[in-house]
Write a protein that holds these residues in place. Sequence first.
Motif, PDB file in Angstrom:
ATOM      1  N   VAL A 104       0.839  -1.202   0.000  1.00 42.64           N
ATOM      2  CA  VAL A 104       0.000   0.000   0.000  1.00 42.64           C
ATOM      3  C   VAL A 104       0.874   1.252   0.000  1.00 42.64           C
ATOM      4  N   ARG A 105       1.939   1.250   0.831  1.00 42.14           N
ATOM      5  CA  ARG A 105       2.841   2.407   0.867  1.00 42.14           C
ATOM      6  C   ARG A 105       3.546   2.586  -0.476  1.00 42.14           C
ATOM      7  N   ASP A 106       3.998   1.462  -1.058  1.00 41.91           N
ATOM      8  CA  ASP A 106       4.662   1.548  -2.361  1.00 41.91           C
ATOM      9  C   ASP A 106       3.710   2.073  -3.432  1.00 41.91           C
ATOM     10  N   ALA A 107       2.446   1.613  -3.395  1.00 42.23           N
ATOM     11  CA  ALA A 107       1.470   2.086  -4.381  1.00 42.23           C
ATOM     12  C   ALA A 107       1.191   3.575  -4.210  1.00 42.23           C
ATOM     13  N   ALA A 108       1.085   4.019  -2.947  1.00 41.20           N
ATOM     14  CA  ALA A 108       0.850   5.452  -2.701  1.00 41.20           C
ATOM     15  C   ALA A 108       2.028   6.281  -3.189  1.00 41.20           C
ATOM     16  N   LEU A 109       3.264   5.791  -2.951  1.00 37.83           N
ATOM     17  CA  LEU A 109       4.450   6.502  -3.422  1.00 37.83           C
ATOM     18  C   LEU A 109       4.492   6.538  -4.950  1.00 37.83           C
ATOM     19  N   ALA A 110       4.120   5.418  -5.582  1.00 33.94           N
ATOM     20  CA  ALA A 110       4.113   5.383  -7.047  1.00 33.94           C
ATOM     21  C   ALA A 110       3.077   6.352  -7.613  1.00 33.94           C
ATOM     22  N   ALA A 129       3.862   9.508  -9.984  1.00 31.85           N
ATOM     23  CA  ALA A 129       3.181   9.646 -11.271  1.00 31.85           C
ATOM     24  C   ALA A 129       2.472  10.990 -11.370  1.00 31.85           C
ATOM     25  N   ARG A 130       1.839  11.414 -10.275  1.00 32.20           N
ATOM     26  CA  ARG A 130       1.153  12.714 -10.279  1.00 32.20           C
ATOM     27  C   ARG A 130       2.151  13.855 -10.456  1.00 32.20           C
ATOM     28  N   GLU A 131       3.302  13.773  -9.777  1.00 33.87           N
ATOM     29  CA  GLU A 131       4.318  14.807  -9.920  1.00 33.87           C
ATOM     30  C   GLU A 131       4.869  14.839 -11.334  1.00 33.87           C
ATOM     31  N   VAL A 149       3.493  21.416 -16.895  1.00 35.15           N
ATOM     32  CA  VAL A 149       4.228  22.690 -16.826  1.00 35.15           C
ATOM     33  C   VAL A 149       5.063  22.879 -18.087  1.00 35.15           C
ATOM     34  N   LEU A 150       5.723  21.796 -18.526  1.00 37.91           N
ATOM     35  CA  LEU A 150       6.535  21.895 -19.740  1.00 37.91           C
ATOM     36  C   LEU A 150       5.677  22.192 -20.962  1.00 37.91           C
TER      37      LEU A 150
END
Length: 211
Positions: A161-167, A171-173, A180-181
């Motif tokens: 779950v933590r890995d999925a949240a980090l992924a 991805a959002r960033e 922005v580009l």
Amino acid sequence: MNHQPPSTTPRPPLPPPSPTTTTGDCGNCGAHVATFLFNVRLRGIHRRVCTKCVLKLHPSSFCPVCFAFYDSSPPHPSKRQACSQCSSFTHSHCATSPPSPYLCRLCSPSSSITLMNDMSSSSPKRIDDKSAAIVLCAAKIASSSMAKAVTVARNEAEKKVRDAALARKKAREALERVGVLITKNSNQNNNNNKNNNNKDGGSVLQASGSE
């Protein structure tokens, strides 16, 4: 009011209780077991094993004489005898005149202990106190093993779950950076187009003035 006499019709006998034991092949030794199979976690794999294999695979989890289960930890070194052949720990008060090196009752060649692994269909429905203690010890070991398996599974699930949240965050960033580009390039293209239009307009004015 007439009272009818109670019925004298004999009631049918109650059905026999459903069996509480399971049958099948041991997932470790392969022997067919007609009495008890326990769920344990072995090397990260869930298996159903017989009483004998539960004890064999967890020698340091119980006293091989009284079959007391060591719930949290074995007795203090001053209160136990370590087997020189396996990793079992015998209570000092259970060991009788321990030789050097010490062999537990399960490893001793002169031992007459028989670990209950199977019972034929002709065996009595009741088991003696020693066999009951052995089965109870195996059940406690299996319960502890599965409790640890649940903890491991929960930790693995929480890590996923933590890995999925980090992924998702990465991805959002990444999408935000791409946005922005894209906006930056679009603005730059618009500015270039404006500059080109201004240059083209200035050239037309200069040409008109020269005429």
